[in-house]
Scaffold this motif. Structure first.
Motif, short mmCIF file in Angstrom:
data_model
loop_
_atom_site.label_atom_id
_atom_site.label_comp_id
_atom_site.label_asym_id
_atom_site.label_seq_id
_atom_site.Cartn_x
_atom_site.Cartn_y
_atom_site.Cartn_z
N ARG A 408 0.83 -1.20 0.00
CA ARG A 408 0.00 0.00 0.00
C ARG A 408 0.87 1.25 0.00
NH1 ARG A 408 -3.94 1.20 -2.16
NH2 ARG A 408 -4.73 -0.83 -1.55
N LYS A 409 1.95 1.22 0.73
CA LYS A 409 2.84 2.39 0.76
C LYS A 409 3.43 2.64 -0.62
CE LYS A 409 4.22 2.00 5.65
NZ LYS A 409 3.52 0.73 5.99
N ASP A 412 0.54 4.23 -2.64
CA ASP A 412 0.22 5.57 -2.16
C ASP A 412 1.31 6.58 -2.50
OD1 ASP A 412 -2.14 4.61 -1.18
OD2 ASP A 412 -1.52 4.61 0.93
N ASP A 449 -7.16 -10.81 11.14
CA ASP A 449 -7.32 -9.51 10.48
C ASP A 449 -6.29 -9.28 9.38
OD1 ASP A 449 -9.44 -8.82 12.14
OD2 ASP A 449 -8.11 -8.03 13.69
N ARG A 452 -0.30 -7.06 9.14
CA ARG A 452 -0.18 -5.67 8.73
C ARG A 452 -1.22 -5.38 7.64
NH1 ARG A 452 3.55 -3.60 11.70
NH2 ARG A 452 2.95 -1.57 10.81
N GLU A 454 -3.07 -3.05 6.85
CA GLU A 454 -3.12 -1.75 6.18
C GLU A 454 -2.42 -1.77 4.83
OE1 GLU A 454 0.60 -1.72 8.80
OE2 GLU A 454 -1.48 -2.45 8.92
N GLU A 455 -1.64 -2.84 4.56
CA GLU A 455 -0.91 -2.94 3.29
C GLU A 455 -1.66 -3.77 2.24
OE1 GLU A 455 1.66 -1.19 2.68
OE2 GLU A 455 2.15 -0.51 4.71
N ARG A 456 -2.87 -4.24 2.56
CA ARG A 456 -3.61 -5.07 1.61
C ARG A 456 -3.96 -4.30 0.33
NH1 ARG A 456 -7.96 -7.42 5.90
NH2 ARG A 456 -8.26 -5.17 6.07
#
Length: 530
Positions: A408-409, A412, A449, A452, A454-456
């Motif tokens: 994701r980073k 982004d 969950d 990490r 948030e990187e999906r």
């Protein structure tokens, strides 16, 4: 050849101007129409062949942007150690193979992973040598960055206690004697004594791998790091009409540095890139880190080539119009790779270089934005994340894991990502790769969950990384990657609507057909009415 029309289908085109369709016309090797059933069928010539797909899902042909075809073909001949739960089990599998192998013949195996054992120490030769004394044995770790040889193999390889570590490698020793363990460049001390694979044998192995790849819906593979023998084998397969899958090949650096090179485009085979290996892997602690490993405070991994050699290969590649694809796993290796590319691009002034960092697994936060700034593609393997995530926690510690597998980073920050599997390290099934990209979970749904999370990636982002971005990463975006008018007819047909089912459905979805260049090259349970 009459046109082929696939209709009553659920087609995800990945073309923003028409993201969904129900019918597609294939005329030779090209797509000549995409749209709704009524419009496409009404425009069909009288001699067209029509196939009612009965609601099957069609996506652009899936590409694996990082695999190893010849090694994959060899897996059927090696001792498969992937599922061994202990070193004792590894040794027993090899002992069983030795009973059916002529004395003195090499036995090779691949896939051991000490992280799956209760004793997570890297193996040495004693147990193996005792169980299999009459054959030279060479067993490669799952990631191909470590190997263990038995005493017979050590004798044939002529490796005494005085053997020094080569640059970029480690010879394991106990009491000043080789213990059978070799890391990275040191592996060549044994491998160089294993009989070479011929062109004819290479062709056999490539064809075996081809069948396995077509069966999981792959229409293209970026073959990462081929030698001259494999290159010749591919060219002969093209000439014989036997290559049915697209291959975008990267020349191994050693071969590239010793050869006069030029770009190749022959049939389904193309070659215009070089693969450089800059460091090892996390599993054997060979990945080059800026700070020591959290679970081995006296180790930081190592680079596999000098800065001068790195600069020379990259400079020659850019000057020759070759793409630079660099294996880099640790944060130091990624930083150095970016530094080398930045300096070379400034010197050579190449604008559309599309350099890639293969793996890009662990980065310092300061280096993530440099991918977009330099126009470097992050070539990731989603299943590496879900295989290695718990090990990564141990190797890197909580302060560094935010920079691990930072998909994701990357997006982004404006970078482009492309996906593969690194088979035979991981499964070649791209649907499993999509699952890992969407969930960052293993097949048991753990962590609940996601690791990490948030990187999906979204499904569109993940699917694009296996299609449109894979085409861009191989300079083929005007021909491949979407189901659009005029594009080459590469399609993957599935029994599951992956856009409207939970991610877990990807693990059970089946490939019904694989189409390359307008030809159905694989089919399974495909019984549409004509």
């Amino acid at each position: 050849m009459p046109q082929l029309i696939l209709h009553n289908a659920n087609i995800h085109t990945l073309d923003e101007s028409r993201p969904h369709a129900t019918a597609i016309t294939i005329d030779g090797d090209r797509i000549s129409a995409v749209g709704d059933d009524q419009i496409v069928l009404e425009a069909a010539p009288s001699d067209a062949t029509t196939m009612d797909m009965r609601g099957s899902t069609i996506v652009p042909g899936l590409a694996d942007a990082h695999g190893h075809m010849r090694n994959f073909g060899m897996m059927a001949e090696m001792v498969n150690l992937r599922h061994a739960q202990s070193y004792e089990e590894v040794v027993e599998l090899v002992r069983e193979r030795s009973q059916a192998t002529p004395v003195g013949q090499w036995i090779q195996g691949r896939g051991w992973n000490q992280e799956n054992w209760s004793d997570k120490s890297l193996p040495t030769h004693d147990l193996l040598s005792e169980a299999v004394p009459n054959h030279p044995v060479w067993l490669v770790r799952v990631d191909a960055h470590a190997g263990v040889a038995n005493a017979n193999a050590l004798r044939i390889s002529g490796i005494p206690g005085s053997t020094l570590n080569p640059a970029g490698g480690i010879v394991g020793k106990d009491k000043d004697q080789p213990n059978g363990l070799f890391l990275d460049k040191a592996m060549d001390l044994v491998r160089s004594h294993i009989p070479d694979i011929t062109v004819e044998k290479s062709k056999e192995l490539l064809l075996a791998a081809q069948e396995l790849c077509l069966a999981v819906g792959l229409t293209q593979v970026h073959d990462a790091g081929i030698d001259g023998t494999t290159l010749q084998a591919y060219r002969e397969l093209v000439a014989e009409g036997s290559l049915k899958i697209r291959v975008y090949a990267m020349l191994a650096r050693d071969y590239f540095d010793q050869t006069d090179v030029s770009q190749i485009q022959e049939g389904l085979f193309s070659c215009r890139s070089v693969k450089i290996v800059s460091d090892g892997a996390l599993g054997s602690r060979g990945a080059a880190l800026l700070a020591p490993y959290s679970d081995a405070p006296y180790e930081s991994g190592f680079m596999l080539l000098s800065r001068d050699d790195f600069d020379a290969t990259v400079g020659r590649a850019l000057a020759s119009g070759f793409q630079v694809n660099t294996h880099a796993i640790g944060d130091m290796a990624n930083r150095v790779s970016l530094d080398v590319l930045e300096a070379a691009l400034r010197k050579h002034g190449v604008s559309d270089h599309r350099s890639r960092i293969e793996h890009a697994q662990h980065l310092h936060m300061d280096d993530i934005p440099r991918f977009s700034k330099l126009g470097v593609i992050a070539s990731i393997q989603p299943t590496h994340c879900t295989s290695d995530m718990f090990m990564a926690d141990s190797r890197l510690g909580p302060q560094r894991t935010p920079g691990a597998y930072p998909w994701r980073k990357f997006l982004d920050s404006g970078a482009r990502i492309v996906s593969g599997s690194d088979f035979p390290v991981e499964s070649n099934n791209p649907l499993w790769g999509l699952y890992s990209a969407l969930t960052r979970q293993n097949h048991d749904g753990q962590p609940s969950d996601g690791w990490r999370p948030e990187e999906r990636l979204t499904l569109y982002e993940a699917l694009r990384s296996f299609t449109r971005d894979a085409a861009y990463a191989s300079f083929q975006e005007h021909e491949l990657g979407s189901l659009s008018l005029g594009m080459l007819a590469d399609l993957t047909v599935l029994d599951t609507d992956i856009a409207n089912e939970p991610p877990q459905a990807l693990l059970e979805a089946k490939v019904m057909a694989t189409v390359v260049n307008g030809e159905i090259v694989y089919k399974h349970n495909l019984t549409p009415s004509l």
